[in-house]
Scaffold this active site. Structure first.
Site, PDB file in Angstrom:
ATOM      1  N   GLY B  11       0.958  -1.212   0.104  1.00 35.99           N
ATOM      2  CA  GLY B  11      -0.146  -0.098  -0.064  1.00 35.99           C
ATOM      3  C   GLY B  11       0.772   1.227   0.144  1.00 35.99           C
ATOM      4  O   GLY B  11       1.567   1.498   0.932  1.00 35.99           O
ATOM      5  N   GLU B 131       0.441   0.430  16.139  1.00 36.69           N
ATOM      6  CA  GLU B 131       0.354   1.459  17.048  1.00 36.69           C
ATOM      7  C   GLU B 131      -0.724   2.582  16.202  1.00 36.69           C
ATOM      8  O   GLU B 131      -1.182   3.224  16.879  1.00 36.69           O
ATOM      9  CB  GLU B 131       1.779   2.152  17.165  1.00 36.69           C
ATOM     10  CG  GLU B 131       1.640   3.536  18.052  1.00 36.69           C
ATOM     11  CD  GLU B 131       1.244   2.952  19.285  1.00 36.69           C
ATOM     12  OE1 GLU B 131      -0.061   3.361  19.753  1.00 36.69           O
ATOM     13  OE2 GLU B 131       1.845   2.534  20.346  1.00 36.69           O
ATOM     14  N   GLY B 136      -3.943   7.309  15.511  1.00 29.02           N
ATOM     15  CA  GLY B 136      -2.756   7.651  14.825  1.00 29.02           C
ATOM     16  C   GLY B 136      -1.316   7.638  15.473  1.00 29.02           C
ATOM     17  O   GLY B 136      -0.907   6.718  15.761  1.00 29.02           O
ATOM     18  N   LYS B 207     -11.649   1.260  16.821  1.00 28.68           N
ATOM     19  CA  LYS B 207     -10.529   1.624  17.572  1.00 28.68           C
ATOM     20  C   LYS B 207     -10.767   1.235  19.221  1.00 28.68           C
ATOM     21  O   LYS B 207      -9.963   0.776  19.704  1.00 28.68           O
ATOM     22  CB  LYS B 207     -10.241   3.091  17.415  1.00 28.68           C
ATOM     23  CG  LYS B 207      -9.889   3.417  16.018  1.00 28.68           C
ATOM     24  CD  LYS B 207      -9.808   4.932  15.863  1.00 28.68           C
ATOM     25  CE  LYS B 207      -9.433   5.298  14.350  1.00 28.68           C
ATOM     26  NZ  LYS B 207      -9.776   6.872  13.877  1.00 28.68           N
TER      27      LYS B 207
END
Lengths: 440, 440
Positions: B11, B131, B136, B207
């Site tokens: 990616g 992480e 972020g 998240k």
């Protein structure tokens, strides 16, 4: 299941006792998380008879931490004695010399001997973990040492002394004087009987020197820090700051400049609506500014037995999770022999905003004189506030508050010195630096 | 010097290109910090011809990430494709199956398949670092997984979606409507063309489910999260919140209760003077509350190519610093086969303060009726505000705002349902939960 990790705890004060209790009551959870038990094999403290709420049965007792470091059957030496020299230093050296990892909460020791100890550890393939040494429970060491590898830092700053932040918070919230708040902090155990080390900024300076090395890759330079404490901050300064949209905090700041690294600890005005301005009481905060990440701010307890024990425990579990000799995290972020020499930026070349409070005799021409001195030193003013004091004295007095745009420290010092010579100043001028978060 | 750590990047969007650029421009600093070079050995993306500002010469190119995972000469597979299934899932499985560590920024993949992938990794002695998947650039995964081992968590909460926080901040600061701010966010690239996933809270829920597992040691349960988005928050709510001393944020909250774990994502009123209330714009914040440490709050960039790349880089350098197979950090904080079953607390048993805004026909007896319904459901009120609308209509209308003390969700739902049946309500009642930081 791997063998237990055997630790020796040197120092059974608040933090040491708290750590021992946690290790004894949370055995199973820790074993699951680490894949092996953590066992207290040895302890060392002065008074064997004191009740610390910890069961010491079956644990080897050493009166001397150095002897424990030299002889105990341990994998990790946990140093909670404190002090830059003496037993703390000798026992840590002894442990490393014998091939034992070190976990310490001792900022003074690292500020003084950190580079040397790091070299010793790295030669032997050992770890020194010291999360609790800076900002207590806030994981700033791990973040700098492991999470932000590869980032190029521009500035790091923080509230790293709970005593000072408690006093400044109480002054603002209750309208009390510095002396009253200090006395209260002492009563509550937030300040030492001799508070000098905290309120004059030395404690913050020790912590800052360690963060500077981690962020900028330079040798630890704890003695090359510009230092100003909070003892001359008055309630008038705090109110004036508030009226102008600022709050006063004791910050430690390290900043990369064109001529070197600025390390400074001083009362600082931060914008009232910034996140760090809301950090109250004994709470600490550390901000890290770097080119890749941007800005990271961490807020949490900077002291206290449990919070500090939590950080020490994290350091121990990190060792428990790794196989012996398997980690290669350099103690100071890069191998100690590759740290750069510290190049100090001159404080007179610091650039930033300034708050200047002058008490003057209220007579014609004074304001013009002040304005002239500012102009002659190329200081451009962001705001000017003037209050006349209602006084029964013959001489009326006036308070003049100036806030400058970004300017050189040297210019401000020259302007203030020139104003002092004019003879209309009453008392000492107050000068407080302004610091702005990157995002505000 | 140890051999280079060979990575393959799957990616090459904003994050992947940013990561590749950093690795290529900061080679020396990274080599010093890790004790070995990090080399990009392979990349995979759809379009080989696009200019990404990265020199791909000499790097093996794979059209298929699965093929790269299966065949490339790499130690670490960096998954930056996204999506819970498809190529992301298949390539990660292929990498682990082949004995290659994984670094991923993919919250959806972990929320869906995290436990299974963790088992696979742990069987093979491999690491999955992620992480960047939550908040972020904020190192919350490392903090939960490594720093706070041994802590018993009571609550974790945070602002984990920059799109929502940007919209809510703009609504308050500019007095604009939700629709206007959303359109602006889309124009600036802070919101997707189809913003549903962000504004309805699904992204936050993904998240949150990962943090819940790390904090509470339970299986990931991304589908058992109470969900309310921000699309029905009006400027009136934001103004009313402000008048009452609160600010509205979209929070994800996970909390341990007597009957299980509460996971919820909803607009939340937080005290105006709390630290988290000052977190503006696209910035994220995560608060961790535990018994030993107390409260830790981390504030930083939640998205963006560079901030995300910084987190991915930290994950890669962690692997570079450890010798192959030497780390034993469990992917989800404890070995995946030891995670507890997830026990969901019923949302009706949630206890907290509530803000209730009712628009009613202005006639005698309405207020008494509302007060009666509250009393009958044992809801005690902290404050009551009432505004009459100046309207040219025949029917005058009134806005009634109630703030409750801590009460049961069930009681609030019953009271509101009963009020709806009385017939004097205009439009839908607005109910917003209140969350207070531990320290405030």
């Amino acid at each position: 299941m791997a063998d237990a990790l055997k630790i020796g705890i040197a120092g059974l004060g608040t933090v040491g006792a708290s750590l021992a209790r946690i290790l004894q009551t949370r055995t199973q959870a820790l074993t699951v998380a680490c894949g092996r038990p953590i066992a207290i094999s040895a302890v060392s403290a002065r008074d064997k008879t004191r009740d610390r709420g910890v069961d010491l049965a079956g644990i080897a007792w050493f009166d001397s931490p150095v002897e424990m470091a030299e002889k105990a059957d341990i994998d990790v030496f946990v140093e909670l004695i404190g002090g830059a020299e003496g037993p703390a230093e000798h026992s840590v050296r002894a442990a490393l010399g014998r091939g034992v990892h070190v976990v310490t909460a001792n900022k003074a020791l690292l500020a003084r001997h950190g580079v040397e100890l790091a070299k010793l550890a790295e030669e032997k393939g050992l770890l020194i973990n010291y999360e609790a040494a800076v900002a207590g429970g806030i994981p700033v060491i791990k973040t700098l040492r492991e999470s932000l590898t590869g980032n190029d830092f521009s500035r790091i700053y923080g509230i790293m002394n709970g005593t000072c932040n408690y006093i400044l918070t109480r002054m603002e919230k209750e309208g009390l004087s510095f002396a009253d708040c200090l006395a209260e902090a002492q009563r509550l155990g937030y300040a030492e009987a001799d508070p000098t080390f905290d309120i004059e900024g030395n404690d913050t300076a020790h912590k800052l020197s360690i963060l500077t090395t981690l962020a900028f890759g330079s040798q630890i330079a704890a003695d090359e820090i510009y230092l100003e404490g909070i003892s001359n901050i008055s309630i008038d300064d705090i109110h004036a700051a508030r009226d102008l949209g600022y709050r006063i905090k004791l910050l430690g700041v390290a900043q990369k400049t064109a001529t070197g690294i600025e390390q400074r600890v001083h009362p600082t005005m931060v914008p009232l609506d910034s996140v760090i301005a809301q950090v109250d009481g004994v709470t600490n905060a550390v901000a890290l500014e770097s080119d890749i990440l941007g800005e990271l701010l961490m807020v949490g307890p900077g002291a206290g037995g449990n919070a500090t024990a939590s950080a020490v425990l994290g350091d121990i579990t990190d060792i428990a999770k790794s196989r012996p000799g398997a980690q290669m995290v350099p103690v100071l972020g890069r191998p100690a022999h590759l740290l750069e020499p510290y190049v100090q930026a001159e404080m007179t070349r610091h650039e930033g905003g300034y708050f200047i409070r002058l008490t003057v005799v209220d007579r014609t021409g004074v304001f013009a004189s002040i304005a002239t001195q500012m102009a002659e030193n190329n200081i451009s003013l962001e705001s000017i506030v003037q209050h006349s004091q209602t006084s029964s004295d013959a001489d009326q007095t006036k308070t003049i508050i100036l806030v400058t745009h970004a300017t050189l420290e040297k210019s401000v010092r020259q302007a203030v010195a020139a104003i002092k010579e004019e003879g209309y100043l009453l008392g000492e001028p107050q000068v407080i630096r302004i610091e702005r978060p990157k995002t505000a």
